[in-house]
Scaffold this active site. Structure first.
Site, PDB file in Angstrom:
ATOM      1  N   CYS A 289      33.849   0.968  81.059  1.00 15.39           N
ATOM      2  CA  CYS A 289      34.950   1.596  80.324  1.00 15.39           C
ATOM      3  C   CYS A 289      34.502   2.532  79.202  1.00 15.39           C
ATOM      4  CB  CYS A 289      35.877   0.519  79.773  1.00 15.39           C
ATOM      5  SG  CYS A 289      36.293  -0.736  80.996  1.00 15.39           S
TER       6      CYS A 289
ATOM      7  N   LYS B  90      46.959   2.150  76.196  1.00 13.80           N
ATOM      8  CA  LYS B  90      46.853   1.634  77.568  1.00 13.80           C
ATOM      9  C   LYS B  90      48.157   1.012  78.063  1.00 13.80           C
ATOM     10  CE  LYS B  90      41.843   1.076  77.781  1.00 13.80           C
ATOM     11  NZ  LYS B  90      41.458   1.747  76.540  1.00 13.80           N
TER      12      LYS B  90
ATOM     13  N   PHE C  53      32.055  -3.190  79.973  1.00 19.25           N
ATOM     14  CA  PHE C  53      31.362  -4.399  80.406  1.00 19.25           C
ATOM     15  C   PHE C  53      29.886  -4.310  80.024  1.00 19.25           C
ATOM     16  CE2 PHE C  53      34.182  -5.891  84.218  1.00 19.25           C
ATOM     17  CZ  PHE C  53      35.170  -6.235  83.318  1.00 19.25           C
TER      18      PHE C  53
ATOM     19  N   HIS D 119      44.824   0.748  82.063  1.00 21.97           N
ATOM     20  CA  HIS D 119      43.402   0.895  81.755  1.00 21.97           C
ATOM     21  C   HIS D 119      42.771   1.707  82.872  1.00 21.97           C
ATOM     22  CE1 HIS D 119      39.472   0.465  80.404  1.00 21.97           C
ATOM     23  NE2 HIS D 119      39.331  -0.843  80.345  1.00 21.97           N
TER      24      HIS D 119
ATOM     25  N   HIS E 182      40.435   0.514  71.873  1.00 17.89           N
ATOM     26  CA  HIS E 182      40.151   0.247  73.282  1.00 17.89           C
ATOM     27  C   HIS E 182      41.304  -0.560  73.860  1.00 17.89           C
ATOM     28  CE1 HIS E 182      37.904  -0.129  76.904  1.00 17.89           C
ATOM     29  NE2 HIS E 182      37.738  -1.429  76.794  1.00 17.89           N
TER      30      HIS E 182
ATOM     31  N   GLU F  38      38.061  -6.879  69.138  1.00 19.66           N
ATOM     32  CA  GLU F  38      38.201  -5.549  68.550  1.00 19.66           C
ATOM     33  C   GLU F  38      38.928  -5.621  67.212  1.00 19.66           C
ATOM     34  OE1 GLU F  38      39.375  -0.967  69.801  1.00 19.66           O
ATOM     35  OE2 GLU F  38      40.036  -2.625  71.066  1.00 19.66           O
TER      36      GLU F  38
END
Length: 404
Positions: free
Chosen positions: A167, A328, A391, A333, A299, A310
């Site tokens: 991502c 998102k 990831f 996403h 994010h 986060e």
């Protein structure tokens, strides 16, 4: 770093094609997600599809590159005069001085999924033999295919590569462009990312228990996972602003921060240590302090662990002062395209004086404490920090600014 002008940009997501449709959708707080109806997928959940992909035809001579990902890439290139802008940059700098630096996670894997259904008969029975002769792995599924396709479509001959760090992919390429320009290797770059829906992504995230049957709800106490989307987004960064319309760029790349904490294959560090490092590095690179940021594009995937980590990371750097939200809930996403998408949304926030409120948060999580926006806020936006965390602990933070 020396501020780098982003002379042009564009994006295509489930919210629409091009900048104008996205501006309207953001102001109207529109959601582009719908219940999952992707072909041959029987999962409960919500997805964001880009309209019109099945009707897209690739340019003459590029038929071997045909796949869902490249149709999406080509459709997005045609928005907002981006093709003409790149042609002007090519004429100005020379094709070999314009790079193509893109991000993706699964590239054209859907074409491979379709090809396996058409395998020839083999010794083990029907459909167990060779893949069909018209399947071109190198031009579709291969991760590098995206960069080579876009370079061919744009007639560019500069450095070309594809970043695949989940991502954070299409955020990291902005940093790559900055380094190449600073080193004198190039004078301009097409940056961004493209990722399209496929069975591997949908069933894979479902197997990880990250694909929510409910619509994604960033920062909500009842959040249970993400909604998946597809998108393409591009920026054109150049050595100077002379190539922008009237010499006024769409925005400026002010700072880049990258880190790799390697905490876990798919879960973020619970305290967000890598995220903290990336945000602090981006601020330092821009020569700014936390108080200089007007809005944070999070994010914000709506998974329980990601939002919590986060939130801690943002508080460690900014406290609870800076307004923040995740977009998102509107786009889904978009994985390897997310950083590029949210770069464009950040530039639109600056242009429009709009901090877009996150969608679908109905019950604020009492354990999350940053200044999360549940409604649109209209106010001058000078600088935005945009987060993209992938990831494996691959983290990227970018700082964008408006008129210098």
């Amino acid at each position: 770093m020396t501020p780098l002008p982003i002379t042009h940009h564009t994006l295509s997501t489930a919210l629409g094609l091009g900048l104008d449709e996205h501006v309207v959708a953001l102001h109207e707080r529109r959601c582009g997600l719908r219940p999952c109806d992707f072909p041959d997928v029987t999962l409960a959940g919500w997805i964001g599809q880009v309209r019109g992909l099945d009707g897209v035809r690739l340019p003459e001579g590029l038929a071997d590159w045909n796949c869902r990902n490249h149709r999406l890439a080509w459709l997005a290139l045609q928005q907002d005069g981006f093709l003409d802008a790149v042609a002007q940059a090519r004429a100005r700098w020379g094709a070999h001085r314009v790079a193509v630096l893109l991000g993706t996670s699964t590239s054209g894997i859907y074409e491979t999924e379709l090809a396996y259904r058409r395998r020839e008969d083999g010794p083990a029975g029907p459909g167990t033999g060779e893949l069909p002769a018209d399947f071109h792995y190198g031009e579709t599924h291969n991760n590098g295919a995206l960069g080579r396709f876009v370079a061919a479509a744009l007639d560019l001959a500069g450095p070309t590569w594809v970043v695949s760090t989940a991502c954070s992919s299409s955020a990291k390429v902005y940093a790559s462009a900055q380094r190449l320009i600073e080193a004198g290797w190039i004078d301009a770059a097409v940056v961004g990312g493209v990722d399209s829906l496929c069975l591997t992504t949908l069933y894979g995230f479902n197997a990880l228990e990250l694909f929510s049957p409910d619509i994604c709800r960033p920062w909500d106490a009842r959040r249970s996972g993400l909604s998946l989307g597809e998108a393409a987004a591009y920026g054109l960064v150049q050595r100077d602003a002379a190539g922008a319309p009237g010499g006024v760029p769409a925005g400026w790349l002010l700072g880049c921060g990258e880190s790799s904490d390697g905490h876990h294959m798919s879960s973020p560090h619970p305290e967000g240590l890598g995220a903290v490092a990336a945000m602090r590095m981006a601020l330092a690179d821009a020569g700014l302090g936390a108080d200089d940021i007007d809005y944070i594009n999070l994010h914000g995937t709506a998974t329980p662990g990601n939002d919590a980590a986060e939130d801690r990371a943002v508080r460690a750097v900014f406290g609870d002062r800076v307004p923040a939200s995740s977009t998102k809930g509107a786009t889904g996403h978009t994985l390897g395209a997310a950083g590029g998408v949210e770069a464009s949304l950040s530039l639109l926030a600056i242009r429009e004086g709009l901090m877009p409120g996150g969608l679908h948060r109905e019950v604020p999580d009492p354990d999350l404490h940053i200044a999360y926006l549940g409604e649109n806020r209209h106010a001058p936006v000078r600088r935005v920090l945009s987060n993209s965390f992938g990831f494996g602990g691959s983290n990227a933070s970018l700082v964008f600014g408006g008129a210098a």
